[in-house]
Scaffold this motif. Structure first.
Motif, PDB file in Angstrom:
ATOM      1  N   GLY A   1      -7.785   0.316  -3.381  1.00  0.00           N
ATOM      2  CA  GLY A   1      -7.764  -1.129  -3.161  1.00  0.00           C
ATOM      3  C   GLY A   1      -6.529  -1.586  -2.400  1.00  0.00           C
ATOM      4  N   ALA A   2      -5.393  -0.978  -2.689  1.00  0.00           N
ATOM      5  CA  ALA A   2      -4.157  -1.319  -1.964  1.00  0.00           C
ATOM      6  C   ALA A   2      -4.301  -0.966  -0.484  1.00  0.00           C
ATOM      7  N   CYS A   3      -4.886   0.185  -0.218  1.00  0.00           N
ATOM      8  CA  CYS A   3      -5.117   0.581   1.181  1.00  0.00           C
ATOM      9  C   CYS A   3      -6.116  -0.365   1.847  1.00  0.00           C
ATOM     10  N   GLU A   4      -7.148  -0.726   1.125  1.00  0.00           N
ATOM     11  CA  GLU A   4      -8.176  -1.624   1.656  1.00  0.00           C
ATOM     12  C   GLU A   4      -7.569  -2.970   2.041  1.00  0.00           C
ATOM     13  N   ARG A   5      -6.739  -3.531   1.191  1.00  0.00           N
ATOM     14  CA  ARG A   5      -6.132  -4.836   1.467  1.00  0.00           C
ATOM     15  C   ARG A   5      -5.238  -4.812   2.706  1.00  0.00           C
TER      16      ARG A   5
ATOM     17  N   TRP B   1       0.820  -1.200   0.000  1.00  0.00           N
ATOM     18  CA  TRP B   1       0.000   0.000   0.000  1.00  0.00           C
ATOM     19  C   TRP B   1       0.861   1.260   0.000  1.00  0.00           C
ATOM     20  N   GLU B   2       1.993   1.202   0.685  1.00  0.00           N
ATOM     21  CA  GLU B   2       2.859   2.381   0.724  1.00  0.00           C
ATOM     22  C   GLU B   2       3.436   2.681  -0.663  1.00  0.00           C
ATOM     23  N   ARG B   3       3.816   1.638  -1.385  1.00  0.00           N
ATOM     24  CA  ARG B   3       4.331   1.841  -2.749  1.00  0.00           C
ATOM     25  C   ARG B   3       3.250   2.403  -3.658  1.00  0.00           C
ATOM     26  N   ALA B   4       2.032   1.888  -3.493  1.00  0.00           N
ATOM     27  CA  ALA B   4       0.929   2.385  -4.311  1.00  0.00           C
ATOM     28  C   ALA B   4       0.694   3.870  -4.057  1.00  0.00           C
ATOM     29  N   LEU B   5       0.711   4.275  -2.785  1.00  0.00           N
ATOM     30  CA  LEU B   5       0.520   5.694  -2.469  1.00  0.00           C
ATOM     31  C   LEU B   5       1.680   6.540  -2.970  1.00  0.00           C
ATOM     32  N   HIS B   6       2.894   5.988  -2.889  1.00  0.00           N
ATOM     33  CA  HIS B   6       4.056   6.716  -3.384  1.00  0.00           C
ATOM     34  C   HIS B   6       3.942   6.936  -4.896  1.00  0.00           C
ATOM     35  N   LEU B   7       3.605   5.894  -5.624  1.00  0.00           N
ATOM     36  CA  LEU B   7       3.436   6.035  -7.072  1.00  0.00           C
ATOM     37  C   LEU B   7       2.314   7.010  -7.392  1.00  0.00           C
TER      38      LEU B   7
ATOM     39  N   SER C   1      -4.776  11.702 -13.048  1.00  0.00           N
ATOM     40  CA  SER C   1      -5.287  10.566 -12.293  1.00  0.00           C
ATOM     41  C   SER C   1      -6.591  10.110 -12.925  1.00  0.00           C
ATOM     42  N   THR C   2      -6.765   8.816 -12.981  1.00  0.00           N
ATOM     43  CA  THR C   2      -7.967   8.246 -13.574  1.00  0.00           C
ATOM     44  C   THR C   2      -8.735   7.451 -12.524  1.00  0.00           C
ATOM     45  N   THR C   3      -9.928   7.059 -12.883  1.00  0.00           N
ATOM     46  CA  THR C   3     -10.720   6.217 -12.002  1.00  0.00           C
ATOM     47  C   THR C   3      -9.929   4.964 -11.653  1.00  0.00           C
ATOM     48  N   MET C   4      -9.286   4.381 -12.652  1.00  0.00           N
ATOM     49  CA  MET C   4      -8.534   3.154 -12.424  1.00  0.00           C
ATOM     50  C   MET C   4      -7.364   3.368 -11.467  1.00  0.00           C
ATOM     51  N   SER C   5      -6.647   4.473 -11.615  1.00  0.00           N
ATOM     52  CA  SER C   5      -5.504   4.707 -10.726  1.00  0.00           C
ATOM     53  C   SER C   5      -5.968   4.935  -9.284  1.00  0.00           C
ATOM     54  N   PHE C   6      -7.062   5.673  -9.116  1.00  0.00           N
ATOM     55  CA  PHE C   6      -7.606   5.863  -7.771  1.00  0.00           C
ATOM     56  C   PHE C   6      -8.078   4.535  -7.198  1.00  0.00           C
ATOM     57  N   CYS C   7      -8.785   3.764  -8.002  1.00  0.00           N
ATOM     58  CA  CYS C   7      -9.320   2.486  -7.533  1.00  0.00           C
ATOM     59  C   CYS C   7      -8.194   1.547  -7.112  1.00  0.00           C
TER      60      CYS C   7
ATOM     61  N   GLU D   1      -8.429   4.832   6.669  1.00  0.00           N
ATOM     62  CA  GLU D   1      -8.333   6.298   6.661  1.00  0.00           C
ATOM     63  C   GLU D   1      -7.681   6.794   5.369  1.00  0.00           C
ATOM     64  N   GLU D   2      -6.603   6.120   4.959  1.00  0.00           N
ATOM     65  CA  GLU D   2      -5.932   6.498   3.720  1.00  0.00           C
ATOM     66  C   GLU D   2      -6.835   6.249   2.511  1.00  0.00           C
ATOM     67  N   ALA D   3      -7.583   5.140   2.562  1.00  0.00           N
ATOM     68  CA  ALA D   3      -8.517   4.834   1.473  1.00  0.00           C
ATOM     69  C   ALA D   3      -9.561   5.946   1.339  1.00  0.00           C
ATOM     70  N   LEU D   4     -10.081   6.407   2.483  1.00  0.00           N
ATOM     71  CA  LEU D   4     -11.072   7.492   2.444  1.00  0.00           C
ATOM     72  C   LEU D   4     -10.471   8.802   1.965  1.00  0.00           C
ATOM     73  N   GLN D   5      -9.230   9.077   2.353  1.00  0.00           N
ATOM     74  CA  GLN D   5      -8.558  10.291   1.871  1.00  0.00           C
ATOM     75  C   GLN D   5      -8.442  10.255   0.348  1.00  0.00           C
ATOM     76  N   LEU D   6      -8.051   9.106  -0.176  1.00  0.00           N
ATOM     77  CA  LEU D   6      -7.947   8.974  -1.633  1.00  0.00           C
ATOM     78  C   LEU D   6      -9.312   9.122  -2.289  1.00  0.00           C
ATOM     79  N   PHE D   7     -10.324   8.521  -1.694  1.00  0.00           N
ATOM     80  CA  PHE D   7     -11.664   8.621  -2.259  1.00  0.00           C
ATOM     81  C   PHE D   7     -12.128  10.074  -2.288  1.00  0.00           C
ATOM     82  N   ARG D   8     -11.890  10.783  -1.188  1.00  0.00           N
ATOM     83  CA  ARG D   8     -12.279  12.211  -1.138  1.00  0.00           C
ATOM     84  C   ARG D   8     -11.503  13.030  -2.171  1.00  0.00           C
ATOM     85  N   ALA D   9     -10.210  12.718  -2.325  1.00  0.00           N
ATOM     86  CA  ALA D   9      -9.406  13.419  -3.331  1.00  0.00           C
ATOM     87  C   ALA D   9      -9.955  13.146  -4.725  1.00  0.00           C
ATOM     88  N   MET D  10     -10.409  11.950  -4.941  1.00  0.00           N
ATOM     89  CA  MET D  10     -10.994  11.581  -6.234  1.00  0.00           C
ATOM     90  C   MET D  10     -12.234  12.426  -6.507  1.00  0.00           C
ATOM     91  N   VAL D  11     -13.109  12.514  -5.516  1.00  0.00           N
ATOM     92  CA  VAL D  11     -14.339  13.287  -5.669  1.00  0.00           C
ATOM     93  C   VAL D  11     -14.022  14.768  -5.862  1.00  0.00           C
TER      94      VAL D  11
END
Length: 140
Positions: free
Chosen positions: A28-32, A1-7, A18-24, A37-47
């Protein structure tokens, strides 16, 4: 998940769209890893970035909150999803029912199970088990 957030942060730094796929993928990496909290931050950033969300992205965010035992956030996301005219799928309902059941919110569990049935989505044996356990707890 840390690598995914770094990328993901490198994409923003290098002005890569950023695309829907990149956010997803990042959500997903955070979810796994149970990083709701990080997953929600990304979701909010997406919106906020006006990137189109889809059922898969909502499901990933909902699953992350379920793993974090954040059942109220699960319901908020589910409501936002439906307000956006997106239809929950089996994965979405599974995570939402699981979150409510783990939190001993039997009324919520049974309501979601009813919505799942109304949407004509096949429930997994696990979902039936949670619904039955919650019916037993409620005395119904």
């Amino acid at each position: 998940w840390e690598r995914a957030l770094h990328l993901f942060s490198l994409m923003a730094w290098n002005v890569v769209e950023s695309t829907t796929m990149s956010f997803c993928t990042a959500i997903g990496a955070c979810e796994r890893e149970g990083r709701w909290e990080e997953a929600l931050q990304l979701f909010r950033a997406m919106v906020q970035g006006k990137v189109e969300s889809d059922t898969i992205t909502y499901s990933a965010a909902i699953s992350a909150c379920e793993k974090g035992q954040e059942w109220t956030r699960v319901l908020e996301l589910l409501s936002q999803m439906q307000d956006s005219s997106l239809q929950p799928d089996a994965i979405t309902f599974h995570a939402a029912i699981l979150a409510c059941s783990k939190a001993s919110q039997w009324q919520c569990t049974l309501q979601l199970f009813s919505q799942l049935s109304d949407a004509k989505i096949a429930a997994s044996p696990t979902i039936y088990s949670y619904a039955l356990m919650d019916m037993e707890q409620s005395g119904k």
